[in-house]
Design an enzyme around this catalytic site. Structure first.
Site, PDB file in Angstrom:
ATOM      1  N   ASP A  88      36.400  49.638  35.638  1.00  0.00           N
ATOM      2  CA  ASP A  88      37.569  49.212  36.649  1.00  0.00           C
ATOM      3  C   ASP A  88      37.771  50.177  38.357  1.00  0.00           C
ATOM      4  OD1 ASP A  88      39.319  48.022  34.030  1.00  0.00           O
ATOM      5  OD2 ASP A  88      39.016  50.263  33.388  1.00  0.00           O
ATOM      6  N   GLY A 110      30.186  46.160  30.155  1.00  0.00           N
ATOM      7  CA  GLY A 110      31.335  46.052  30.778  1.00  0.00           C
ATOM      8  C   GLY A 110      31.105  44.124  31.933  1.00  0.00           C
ATOM      9  N   GLU A 111      31.781  45.187  32.964  1.00  0.00           N
ATOM     10  CA  GLU A 111      31.393  43.606  34.026  1.00  0.00           C
ATOM     11  C   GLU A 111      30.595  44.038  35.022  1.00  0.00           C
ATOM     12  OE1 GLU A 111      35.562  42.701  34.519  1.00  0.00           O
ATOM     13  OE2 GLU A 111      34.450  41.985  37.127  1.00  0.00           O
ATOM     14  N   ASP A 112      30.538  45.774  35.588  1.00  0.00           N
ATOM     15  CA  ASP A 112      30.153  45.934  37.112  1.00  0.00           C
ATOM     16  C   ASP A 112      28.800  45.805  36.867  1.00  0.00           C
ATOM     17  OD1 ASP A 112      29.923  46.577  40.162  1.00  0.00           O
ATOM     18  OD2 ASP A 112      29.938  47.881  39.308  1.00  0.00           O
TER      19      ASP A 112
HETATM   20  O1  TRH Z   1      31.999  51.387  31.441  1.00  0.00           O
HETATM   21  P1  TRH Z   1      32.074  50.137  31.627  1.00  0.00           P
HETATM   22  O2  TRH Z   1      32.054  49.781  30.513  1.00  0.00           O
HETATM   23  O3  TRH Z   1      33.705  49.487  32.162  1.00  0.00           O
HETATM   24  C1  TRH Z   1      34.424  48.540  32.288  1.00  0.00           C
HETATM   25  C2  TRH Z   1      35.882  49.341  31.138  1.00  0.00           C
HETATM   26  O4  TRH Z   1      35.564  49.106  29.673  1.00  0.00           O
HETATM   27  C3  TRH Z   1      37.285  48.854  31.667  1.00  0.00           C
HETATM   28  O5  TRH Z   1      38.140  48.878  30.779  1.00  0.00           O
HETATM   29  C4  TRH Z   1      36.842  46.758  30.999  1.00  0.00           C
HETATM   30  O6  TRH Z   1      37.597  46.180  31.578  1.00  0.00           O
HETATM   31  C5  TRH Z   1      35.185  46.684  31.459  1.00  0.00           C
HETATM   32  O7  TRH Z   1      34.532  47.642  31.800  1.00  0.00           O
HETATM   33  C6  TRH Z   1      34.519  45.206  30.785  1.00  0.00           C
HETATM   34  O8  TRH Z   1      31.270  49.526  32.312  1.00  0.00           O
HETATM   35  P2  TRH Z   1      30.820  48.964  33.780  1.00  0.00           P
HETATM   36  O9  TRH Z   1      32.140  47.514  34.116  1.00  0.00           O
HETATM   37  O10 TRH Z   1      29.166  48.917  33.936  1.00  0.00           O
HETATM   38  O11 TRH Z   1      31.895  49.990  34.742  1.00  0.00           O
HETATM   39  C7  TRH Z   1      30.586  51.003  34.725  1.00  0.00           C
HETATM   40  C8  TRH Z   1      30.625  51.733  35.895  1.00  0.00           C
HETATM   41  O12 TRH Z   1      29.741  52.649  36.127  1.00  0.00           O
HETATM   42  C9  TRH Z   1      29.420  50.215  36.814  1.00  0.00           C
HETATM   43  O13 TRH Z   1      30.226  50.450  38.739  1.00  0.00           O
HETATM   44  C10 TRH Z   1      28.165  51.718  36.855  1.00  0.00           C
HETATM   45  C11 TRH Z   1      28.731  52.831  37.208  1.00  0.00           C
HETATM   46  N1  TRH Z   1      27.486  53.869  36.775  1.00  0.00           N
HETATM   47  C12 TRH Z   1      27.668  54.210  37.416  1.00  0.00           C
HETATM   48  O14 TRH Z   1      27.397  54.643  38.552  1.00  0.00           O
HETATM   49  N2  TRH Z   1      26.178  54.951  37.824  1.00  0.00           N
HETATM   50  C13 TRH Z   1      25.664  55.652  36.209  1.00  0.00           C
HETATM   51  O15 TRH Z   1      24.713  56.132  35.743  1.00  0.00           O
HETATM   52  C14 TRH Z   1      25.783  54.106  35.783  1.00  0.00           C
HETATM   53  C15 TRH Z   1      25.118  54.480  34.112  1.00  0.00           C
HETATM   54  C16 TRH Z   1      26.428  53.353  35.646  1.00  0.00           C
END
Ligand code: TRH
Length: 380
Positions: A20, A275-277
């Site tokens: 998020d 997740g998404e990002d």
């Molecule tokens: O962390 P996620 O699982 O996030 C989400 C949430 O669970 C949310 O509620 C849900 O709706 C969504 O998934 C589908 O996975 P995501 O989306 O990949 O987010 C991780 C973020 O962390 C992304 O912006 C990348 C960042 N990141 C870093 O900045 N440094 C790191 O070392 C890592 C591993 C990730």
């Protein structure tokens, strides 16, 4: 794109994990940097924010980071002007006092619900449709997506050129990795692993350890570490730990800032993301990948997984598409993936080509920030 003298408010509630805040922080920065907009980002959990952006002062009610005004979303809302464009990320509920102020404006703001990412085809039909109304203010669905007719994906200007330049520069990659304490053996395949807990992991690590090619597995600290520790037979794993089992070297990385994480994905031959990002960022890396989809009630995430796989594998031969499907489906179901990994490995050059072709194809679409700005221009 003309420069707009408008104020944008983005609201983010951190449901769990980092997606998020990851998405909204990326969007806010891009709106400032590339569209010169005045952006306030309201976040209810600054600790999650701090993990991806260490400069965040978790005690500050208001601070500026990279041109974005970051506001801690207080439990007791204070009177404040409403912006020209209001984005409620992932259907979060705005403070009712803020909605009143929105409704009192002479010209109501553009109020958008920035939805979750999905490759399903119904998204195209729902993108831009009206949602609920509050007094005179109409909320509108804004869907990111992979298909033309959706809001597209977050992609900063010049990102793909920057990524390709970095991937051509072995010295820059070496330096970057060394900065994280990673010494990659020249013949080792580099894999990053960012995933939720997964019972299928052990079978993959078995196969990697027994493999003819050395593997260097990089695991940012987080939810999968328990499974990695169990497989290694150790009680716990701390950041910086390096453990070797036959052909497999496992290294635990600290959680790094978003742009560093991008560079890590660009260095790796294969990225497991979630997740998404991070899922989107692995696509921009142009390398074969594996997605651990976020589980939702009533298994609705499985439709999302199928929809994405159908698009992503459409350019592959039937055998390679079958291998990818098998690998991704098993991983998201928490089943063993050792055999599926070996099947996918048989199609490696094809999977590499497909990853780059997919990235190119997606890169042709307007990015999400530009699409939002265009949407606003059309709306006024
Ligand atoms: O962390 P996620 O699982 O996030 C989400 C949430 O669970 C949310 O509620 C849900 O709706 C969504 O998934 C589908 O996975 P995501 O989306 O990949 O987010 C991780 C973020 O962390 C992304 O912006 C990348 C960042 N990141 C870093 O900045 N440094 C790191 O070392 C890592 C591993 C990730």
């Amino acid at each position: 794109m003309p420069s707009l003298n408008t104020r944008w408010d983005i609201f983010c509630t951190v449901v769990d994990n980092y997606g998020d805040i990851g998405v909204t922080w990326r969007l806010a920065r891009q709106l400032v940097a590339e569209h010169s907009l005045a952006v306030r980002l309201w976040v209810d959990d600054l600790r999650a924010f701090e993990r991806i952006c260490p400069e965040i002062d978790i005690n500050a009610a208001q601070q500026w980071q990279q041109g974005v005004e970051v506001r801690h979303w207080p439990s007791e809302w204070l009177p404040i002007d409403a912006a020209d464009v209001v984005i409620a990320a992932f259907a979060c509920q705005l403070p009712s006092a803020y909605m009143d102020v929105m409704a009192e404006r002479e010209k109501p703001p553009l109020w958008l619900n920035l939805d979750y990412l999905s490759a399903e085809d119904w998204v195209t039909g729902c993108h831009g449709l009206p949602s609920v109304k509050y007094k005179s203010v109409q909320k509108i669905f804004f869907f990111p997506g992979f298909r033309p007719g959706t809001g597209g994906l977050l992609r900063e200007r010049g990102l793909l050129e920057q990524r390709r330049k970095f991937q051509r520069d072995a010295q820059a990659q070496r330096q970057f990795l060394q900065g994280l304490g990673i010494e990659r053996a020249p013949d080792a395949q580099l894999i990053s692993l960012f995933a939720y807990e997964n019972a299928g992991l052990a079978s993959w690590l078995d196969v990697l350890a027994a493999g003819a090619t050395p593997t260097h597995l990089l695991v940012p600290e987080g939810r999968i570490l328990g499974d990695v520790a169990r497989w290694l037979g150790v009680e716990s794993l701390a950041v910086g730990a390096i453990d070797v089992r036959q052909a497999l070297t496992v290294q635990v990385l600290p959680f790094i800032r978003q742009d560093q994480y991008d560079h890590l994905l660009w260095c790796c031959d294969f990225n497991a993301v979630r997740g998404e990002d991070s899922f989107v960022r692995a696509q921009w890396a142009g390398r074969p990948m594996l997605w651990h989809i976020y589980q939702q009630d009533e298994d609705i995430h499985l439709d999302k997984l199928d929809a994405f796989l159908a698009l992503y594998t459409k350019g592959l031969s039937p055998a390679a598409a079958h291998a990818m499907n098998g690998l991704w489906q098993a991983w998201s179901a928490g089943q063993p993936i050792g055999d599926q990994w070996l099947s996918a490995r048989k199609h490696w050059p094809e999977l590499q080509e497909n990853a780059e072709a997919w990235c190119l194809e997606q890169g042709l679409q307007a990015d999400l920030a530009a699409a939002l700005v265009q949407f606003y221009l059309n709306w006024i």
